[in-house]
Design a protein around this motif. Structure first.
Motif, PDB file in Angstrom:
ATOM      1  N   SER A 556       0.829  -1.196   0.000  1.00 49.30           N
ATOM      2  CA  SER A 556       0.000   0.000   0.000  1.00 49.30           C
ATOM      3  C   SER A 556       0.861   1.242   0.000  1.00 49.30           C
ATOM      4  N   ARG A 557       1.933   1.179   0.787  1.00 48.87           N
ATOM      5  CA  ARG A 557       2.777   2.372   0.878  1.00 48.87           C
ATOM      6  C   ARG A 557       3.536   2.594  -0.420  1.00 48.87           C
ATOM      7  N   SER A 558       3.931   1.477  -1.049  1.00 50.53           N
ATOM      8  CA  SER A 558       4.676   1.612  -2.310  1.00 50.53           C
ATOM      9  C   SER A 558       3.777   2.107  -3.432  1.00 50.53           C
ATOM     10  N   SER A 559       2.455   1.844  -3.292  1.00 48.83           N
ATOM     11  CA  SER A 559       1.535   2.308  -4.330  1.00 48.83           C
ATOM     12  C   SER A 559       1.134   3.757  -4.134  1.00 48.83           C
ATOM     13  N   GLY A 560       1.613   4.361  -3.065  1.00 49.35           N
ATOM     14  CA  GLY A 560       1.314   5.768  -2.832  1.00 49.35           C
ATOM     15  C   GLY A 560       0.028   6.018  -2.097  1.00 49.35           C
ATOM     16  N   GLY A 561      -0.610   4.974  -1.595  1.00 47.01           N
ATOM     17  CA  GLY A 561      -1.872   5.160  -0.874  1.00 47.01           C
ATOM     18  C   GLY A 561      -1.666   5.739   0.519  1.00 47.01           C
ATOM     19  N   THR A 562      -2.686   6.428   1.007  1.00 44.28           N
ATOM     20  CA  THR A 562      -2.609   7.035   2.353  1.00 44.28           C
ATOM     21  C   THR A 562      -3.314   6.182   3.409  1.00 44.28           C
ATOM     22  N   GLY A 563      -4.094   5.196   2.984  1.00 47.02           N
ATOM     23  CA  GLY A 563      -4.852   4.374   3.945  1.00 47.02           C
ATOM     24  C   GLY A 563      -6.151   5.012   4.385  1.00 47.02           C
ATOM     25  N   LEU A 564      -6.545   6.138   3.775  1.00 43.14           N
ATOM     26  CA  LEU A 564      -7.765   6.851   4.161  1.00 43.14           C
ATOM     27  C   LEU A 564      -8.831   6.804   3.066  1.00 43.14           C
ATOM     28  N   GLY A 565      -8.476   6.298   1.894  1.00 36.71           N
ATOM     29  CA  GLY A 565      -9.396   6.358   0.761  1.00 36.71           C
ATOM     30  C   GLY A 565     -10.722   5.653   1.012  1.00 36.71           C
ATOM     31  N   LEU A 566     -10.665   4.384   1.465  1.00 33.47           N
ATOM     32  CA  LEU A 566     -11.916   3.630   1.664  1.00 33.47           C
ATOM     33  C   LEU A 566     -12.750   4.213   2.807  1.00 33.47           C
ATOM     34  N   SER A 567     -12.083   4.768   3.814  1.00 39.13           N
ATOM     35  CA  SER A 567     -12.833   5.407   4.901  1.00 39.13           C
ATOM     36  C   SER A 567     -13.583   6.619   4.375  1.00 39.13           C
ATOM     37  N   ILE A 568     -12.936   7.399   3.485  1.00 41.72           N
ATOM     38  CA  ILE A 568     -13.606   8.558   2.882  1.00 41.72           C
ATOM     39  C   ILE A 568     -14.772   8.097   2.012  1.00 41.72           C
ATOM     40  N   VAL A 569     -14.541   7.031   1.226  1.00 40.57           N
ATOM     41  CA  VAL A 569     -15.605   6.498   0.369  1.00 40.57           C
ATOM     42  C   VAL A 569     -16.818   6.107   1.199  1.00 40.57           C
ATOM     43  N   LYS A 570     -16.592   5.368   2.292  1.00 43.88           N
ATOM     44  CA  LYS A 570     -17.710   4.905   3.123  1.00 43.88           C
ATOM     45  C   LYS A 570     -18.519   6.087   3.671  1.00 43.88           C
ATOM     46  N   HIS A 571     -17.844   7.133   4.151  1.00 41.15           N
ATOM     47  CA  HIS A 571     -18.551   8.288   4.689  1.00 41.15           C
ATOM     48  C   HIS A 571     -19.328   9.026   3.606  1.00 41.15           C
ATOM     49  N   LEU A 572     -18.755   9.159   2.407  1.00 40.43           N
ATOM     50  CA  LEU A 572     -19.456   9.850   1.323  1.00 40.43           C
ATOM     51  C   LEU A 572     -20.686   9.056   0.866  1.00 40.43           C
ATOM     52  N   VAL A 573     -20.575   7.737   0.821  1.00 34.88           N
ATOM     53  CA  VAL A 573     -21.732   6.906   0.460  1.00 34.88           C
ATOM     54  C   VAL A 573     -22.849   7.088   1.495  1.00 34.88           C
ATOM     55  N   GLU A 574     -22.489   7.081   2.775  1.00 39.03           N
ATOM     56  CA  GLU A 574     -23.496   7.252   3.832  1.00 39.03           C
ATOM     57  C   GLU A 574     -24.124   8.633   3.786  1.00 39.03           C
ATOM     58  N   LEU A 575     -23.364   9.675   3.370  1.00 38.56           N
ATOM     59  CA  LEU A 575     -23.949  11.001   3.197  1.00 38.56           C
ATOM     60  C   LEU A 575     -24.998  11.002   2.087  1.00 38.56           C
ATOM     61  N   HIS A 576     -24.860  10.091   1.112  1.00 39.58           N
ATOM     62  CA  HIS A 576     -25.849   9.953   0.043  1.00 39.58           C
ATOM     63  C   HIS A 576     -26.976   8.990   0.442  1.00 39.58           C
ATOM     64  N   LYS A 577     -27.058   8.647   1.774  1.00 33.57           N
ATOM     65  CA  LYS A 577     -28.078   7.709   2.275  1.00 33.57           C
ATOM     66  C   LYS A 577     -27.947   6.338   1.622  1.00 33.57           C
ATOM     67  N   GLY A 578     -26.699   5.957   1.283  1.00 31.87           N
ATOM     68  CA  GLY A 578     -26.472   4.682   0.637  1.00 31.87           C
ATOM     69  C   GLY A 578     -25.701   3.718   1.502  1.00 31.87           C
ATOM     70  N   THR A 579     -25.417   2.553   0.943  1.00 28.11           N
ATOM     71  CA  THR A 579     -24.649   1.516   1.642  1.00 28.11           C
ATOM     72  C   THR A 579     -23.541   1.017   0.728  1.00 28.11           C
ATOM     73  N   ILE A 580     -22.475   0.488   1.361  1.00 29.46           N
ATOM     74  CA  ILE A 580     -21.366  -0.096   0.610  1.00 29.46           C
ATOM     75  C   ILE A 580     -20.944  -1.382   1.295  1.00 29.46           C
ATOM     76  N   ARG A 581     -20.679  -2.377   0.513  1.00 29.17           N
ATOM     77  CA  ARG A 581     -20.184  -3.647   1.050  1.00 29.17           C
ATOM     78  C   ARG A 581     -19.168  -4.218   0.068  1.00 29.17           C
ATOM     79  N   VAL A 582     -18.395  -5.202   0.537  1.00 31.67           N
ATOM     80  CA  VAL A 582     -17.331  -5.765  -0.298  1.00 31.67           C
ATOM     81  C   VAL A 582     -17.404  -7.283  -0.263  1.00 31.67           C
ATOM     82  N   GLU A 583     -17.157  -7.881  -1.413  1.00 37.40           N
ATOM     83  CA  GLU A 583     -17.016  -9.320  -1.534  1.00 37.40           C
ATOM     84  C   GLU A 583     -15.662  -9.576  -2.187  1.00 37.40           C
ATOM     85  N   SER A 584     -14.871 -10.474  -1.593  1.00 33.00           N
ATOM     86  CA  SER A 584     -13.520 -10.668  -2.119  1.00 33.00           C
ATOM     87  C   SER A 584     -13.049 -12.085  -1.862  1.00 33.00           C
ATOM     88  N   GLU A 585     -12.157 -12.532  -2.739  1.00 32.36           N
ATOM     89  CA  GLU A 585     -11.514 -13.842  -2.591  1.00 32.36           C
ATOM     90  C   GLU A 585     -10.043 -13.671  -2.960  1.00 32.36           C
TER      91      GLU A 585
END
Length: 600
Positions: A556-585
């Motif tokens: 993550s650090r080598s890719s230049g990420g700050t570690g805050l992106g998904l937290s910001i996404v979740k809050h913005l989705v909730e401000l739109h009265k929406g939901t977000i979930r993840v499915e992964s393997e």
């Protein structure tokens, strides 16, 4: 009340009947005595008249037989005129003549009551039953004298049958009148008793209803007498009680509402150590329902030993105690416990009030804040250290080697950019969490909007030979804040590109979802962002939306990420009265699914 009314009626009838009866008896006696007195006066007058017509001298009679004949004849003659029994009696008591009986067969009358009274008082009277005539008689006797010599007695006897008949008629009339009086008295007495007892009965009924807490009943006051005043007093008392009970019920309802809606748990223990009050939050915190705990002693309520010990300590010391404790049932949580002794007005200890605050979330937030500060410090320290290190190297003489200097300056520039992004993301997240970002909703044509988002990322994807795909219906619009929606999608698509190996694929699909009776409430838009990247382990999925949380910290650090992106996404989705979930393997890829309302 009916017994009282009957008793009162009986008393009235008894009083009236007794008065009438006594008056009738007195009147009958007076009438009887008056008739007898009148008879006595007439008899005395007739005796004196008869006495003047009879010759009492013995010289005129040759024998006793002649005397009997003379006086008996006189008696018979006088009876017709006097309409009474006439008897001539010699001074020694020998009967000389009688109008109703043979004097020869009659016994000596010297011992008769009227003869004795006449000899003593000059006239004598007596009332008795005549065995000869078979009825009650009134006797009157006068002594016959010649100078001082007593010659005999003249007696009249009159029947009292007429007097008795007259008295009997009086008694019959009296009894008839008394019966009528009893009937009238009964009716009048009942009416009076009813008039007296009925208001009392109504007042008693209303008082009983008030005793049974039915405060709506009132006494109907029709008079302003003493009973009416009592009714008015009862009504005023009922008004006052109803007002006070309404206030008590309102206060009780408010208190109950407050207790039931408090987030904190409230438990009350009485002076005997029994649990007497438990609100809904306390039931949820302690894991037991009110019926299971109410009435039980606190040390028999199946509570955690440390909690029971703390209660006992407060009871023993009778002083306020505050403590924090970890509870493991029904779920693990941290509780702040306040134990307050309850005292009555007389300062006498009467129980214990326990207030339970669930501070698990507070402590978690404090821990998250500490971790956030530590993470921010660490994230800021890394680029700053890099900038400082390479700057010191350049100052130490590396500027002479232009190639090395250029390489070091590029690193300093990259780290400063990373530091700038980190600070920007921190500020952005702070604004979003404090809800200081107003959303400006406008219609968004999703097909063209997502196409533009992909164009922004196309150069980044081409550098890794990653294929970008989109599946968006041409006619779908939605209401959203365009800038924030772009921020959400670019962040997720960029993450997909960063964590997808070369030659992979990142796609976005948009679907219009309908359902339910209210189209405005049920219509939603679903965004599905799919990549063929490295995937996320199942143990990390619940935490990927936390601030500074990284699944693979080095990458993550080598890719230049700050570690805050998904937290910001979740809050913005909730401000739109929406939901977000993840499915992964792991090794297959990840899928982020966002659902938002079509119309706000």
């Amino acid at each position: 009340m009916n017994k009282f009314r009957a008793r009162l009626t009986f008393i009235f009838i008894a009083l009236i009947g007794s008065s009438v009866l006594l008056a009738g008896i007195f009147m009958a006696r007076m009438l009887q005595q008056s008739n007898i007195d009148s008879l006595k006066v007439n008899m005395e007058r007739e005796l004196r008249i008869i006495m003047t017509t009879v010759e009492w001298k013995a010289s005129g009679f040759a024998s006793m037989e002649e005397r009997f004949q003379y006086f008996t004849g006189k008696a018979l003659m006088l009876k017709q005129s006097a309409d009474a029994r006439v008897t001539f009696i010699q001074a020694d008591g020998t009967v000389l003549g009688d109008s109703d009986s043979d004097p020869k067969g009659m016994e000596n009358h010297s011992d008769r009551e009227e003869i004795i009274a006449a000899s003593r008082d000059g006239i004598g009277y007596a009332t008795r039953f005549s065995s000869t005539l078979g009825r009650n008689m009134l006797y009157a006797a006068l002594p016959v004298k010649a100078g001082d010599e007593k010659l005999g007695y003249l007696r009249l006897a009159m029947s009292l049958t007429e007097v008795e008949q007259s008295i009997r008629k009086v008694w019959l009339g009296l009894l008839s009148g008394l019966l009528v009086v009893f009937v009238l008295a009964g009716l009048i007495s009942y009416r009076i008793a009813y008039g007296v007892t009925r208001p009392i009965e109504l007042i008693t009924s209303v008082a009983q209803q008030i005793t049974d807490m039915n405060y709506k009943y009132r006494v109907k006051v029709s008079k302003k007498d003493e009973i009416g005043q009592l009714g008015i007093a009862i009504n005023r008392m009922a008004d006052s009680l109803q007002l006070q009970m309404n206030r008590i019920l309102e206060d009780e309802s408010r208190l109950k509402s407050v207790l039931e809606n408090m987030i904190s748990g409230v438990v009350m223990i009485d002076r005997d150590g029994n649990i007497v009050l438990l609100n809904r939050s306390a039931e949820e915190i302690l894991g037991f329902s009110a019926p299971e705990l109410l009435g039980k002693r606190f040390d028999q309520a199946k509570q955690q030993f440390e909690f029971t010990q703390l209660i006992q300590e407060c009871i023993d010391s009778k002083a306020h105690i505050r403590d924090e404790m970890v509870f493991y049932f029904p779920t693990e949580r941290i509780l702040e416990i306040n134990l307050n002794p309850i005292s009555e007005v007389s300062a006498k200890w009467s129980g214990l009030l326990i207030v339970l605050h669930d501070i698990t979330a507070v402590r978690r937030l404090e821990r998250m804040r500490s971790e956030f500060v530590a993470n921010v410090s660490h994230e800021l320290k890394t680029p700053i250290a890099a900038v400082k290190g390479f700057a010191e190297t350049l100052l130490a003489g590396a500027l002479d080697d232009k190639e090395t200097a250029r390489s070091f300056l590029q690193i300093i520039f990259d780290e400063s950019e990373r530091l700038n992004r980190l600070i920007g993301d921190i500020l952005e997240l702070s604004k979003i969490e404090s809800k200081r970002i107003p959303l400006h909703f406008s219609p968004v044509h999703l097909q063209s909007f997502i196409g533009n988002c992909l164009n922004v990322l196309r150069s980044q994807a081409m550098s890794k030979e990653i294929e970008l795909q989109m599946s968006v219906p041409e006619d779908i619009y939605m209401e959203a804040d365009e800038d924030r929606l772009r921020q959400i999608l670019i962040n997720l698509l960029s993450n997909g590109i960063n964590y997808t190996p070369e030659g992979g694929k990142v796609s976005i699909r948009v679907e219009h979802m309908t359902g339910g009776s209210d189209a405005v409430e049920s219509d939603k838009v679903r965004f599905t962002i799919t990549d063929t990247g490295i995937g996320i382990p199942k143990k990390d999925i619940p935490r990927i939306f936390e601030r500074f949380y990284r699944v693979d910290k080095a990458r993550s650090r080598s890719s230049g990420g700050t570690g805050l992106g998904l937290s910001i996404v979740k809050h913005l989705v909730e401000l739109h009265k929406g939901t977000i979930r993840v499915e992964s393997e792991v090794g297959v890829g990840s899928k982020f699914i966002i659902e938002m309302p079509l119309i706000h």
